[in-house]
Design a protein around this motif. Sequence first.
Motif, short mmCIF file in Angstrom:
data_model
loop_
_atom_site.label_atom_id
_atom_site.label_comp_id
_atom_site.label_asym_id
_atom_site.label_seq_id
_atom_site.Cartn_x
_atom_site.Cartn_y
_atom_site.Cartn_z
N GLU A 1 0.98 -1.46 0.01
CA GLU A 1 0.11 0.05 0.15
C GLU A 1 0.73 1.48 0.25
O GLU A 1 0.66 2.28 -0.58
N SER A 2 2.17 1.32 0.60
CA SER A 2 2.70 2.44 0.94
C SER A 2 3.37 2.67 -0.47
O SER A 2 3.51 3.69 -0.91
N THR A 3 4.02 1.65 -0.96
CA THR A 3 5.01 1.86 -2.35
C THR A 3 4.01 2.47 -3.29
O THR A 3 4.08 3.38 -4.00
N ARG B 1 0.85 3.67 -3.40
CA ARG B 1 0.68 5.53 -2.94
C ARG B 1 1.57 6.22 -3.37
O ARG B 1 1.38 7.22 -4.32
N SER B 2 3.08 5.53 -3.28
CA SER B 2 4.12 6.52 -3.15
C SER B 2 4.05 6.74 -4.97
O SER B 2 4.67 7.72 -5.05
N GLN C 1 13.56 7.41 2.65
CA GLN C 1 12.28 7.14 1.82
C GLN C 1 12.54 5.97 1.34
O GLN C 1 11.86 4.57 1.35
N GLN D 1 11.50 1.83 0.99
CA GLN D 1 10.91 0.09 0.89
C GLN D 1 11.25 -0.44 0.34
O GLN D 1 11.10 -2.08 0.26
#
Length: 408
Positions: free
Chosen positions: A240-242, A244-245, A278, A282
């Motif tokens: 999810e984080s990757t 969104r980025s 950051q 990841q």
Amino acid sequence: MLQRVTPRQWFCIDVGLALLFFLVGLVTILGQGRHGGAFRNNGLHDPHSVALLVALCVASLSLPARRYYPLPVLAVVTCALAAVVVIGQNIDETPIIALPVYIVAAQYERRVSVVALCAVVLAFVVALGIGEVLRYTVTPVMADQISSNVIVAVAAWFVGDSVRSRRAYVAGLSLQAEERQRRELALAQRSVAEERLEIARELHDIVAHSLSVIAIQSGVGGHVLDLQPEEARKALAAVESTSRSALEELRRVLEVLRRDDAGQPSLLPSPGLTDIDQLLVQCQAAGLAVTYRLRGHLAPMSPSFDLSLYRIVQEALTNVTKHAGTAQATVDITFEDEAVIICVTDRGALHRNGHVLAPEHCEETKAHHGIIGMRERAAMFGGSLSAGPRPDGGFEVLARLPFGATTP
């Protein structure tokens, strides 16, 4: 308006001028006859009268061909008028010599037209000398005729040469305008190609890295979903984080592509070395242990230079994530006095079917799109990049970007 006249229409105009000059010359000859000139009382029985009429016909009726055969027509007209001078007659009221001299000066280069003009003047002078030798001429009268013909010829030459110079000047301006348009078009095409290459490079860096992390984390989540739910949740959180980025960066690129000249640019800053941490988070979420070392003091950099450093590191770690046999990598960034050196290495050898591949058989030695993109980024700033297997195993990407090619 003159440019709209067709060649056929010009020929008709020249025929009309020839007839006009013939009629004016004929009236001049008849007037001379009334005052004791060539005809006198013998009419056409006088050989001089016949020769004068023949010369007038030849000189005037050859004018329609002057646009197609300028030099031959000039030679014919000059010979006819010179013959008139030899027999002691005068038709200087008809400026026949002007038209062929003008067309020669307008169509030929100056060195040719000057020679032709000198030949005309010389022909008249020689004819005057021959006439005096034969005692046909009265020197003052014929000298006036020669002077009038020479003055008309010189004036016509100046007009024709001016027209030729003007045409050459206009043609030169037209060629310069066309050449300028070609250069501007080539520059625009080159700019578009460079911009497309830059966009392709940006999209590749964003998509390749993010999808690599997402693919690995999705595989890990699916593998441990039943046995280790907590690890599966962590993997899904990393996906999810990757995602969104990556969407944020793609949105930034697409906003730049979609806005017009009046549009407002995206306020999202381009990534740089300050975003390396950051990026490492990841990678670690994808299962890649990265050791990061920064040496030297950060120097002022332009945004494009800072972005290129970030993209080189990102692509190198993406390659490690996709291809390395072990999950360990090292990122060394060293700031020297004149350049920045980036070294990204992985610690493990590449394996296939349980065997270690020799460096010369390693697939990473081939220049794939990622390595090509990194080299292009380094070359943009006058730097260099090498990528290949290490002698003791693993893979190394080494880039050097000098500060001299960038401005803060």
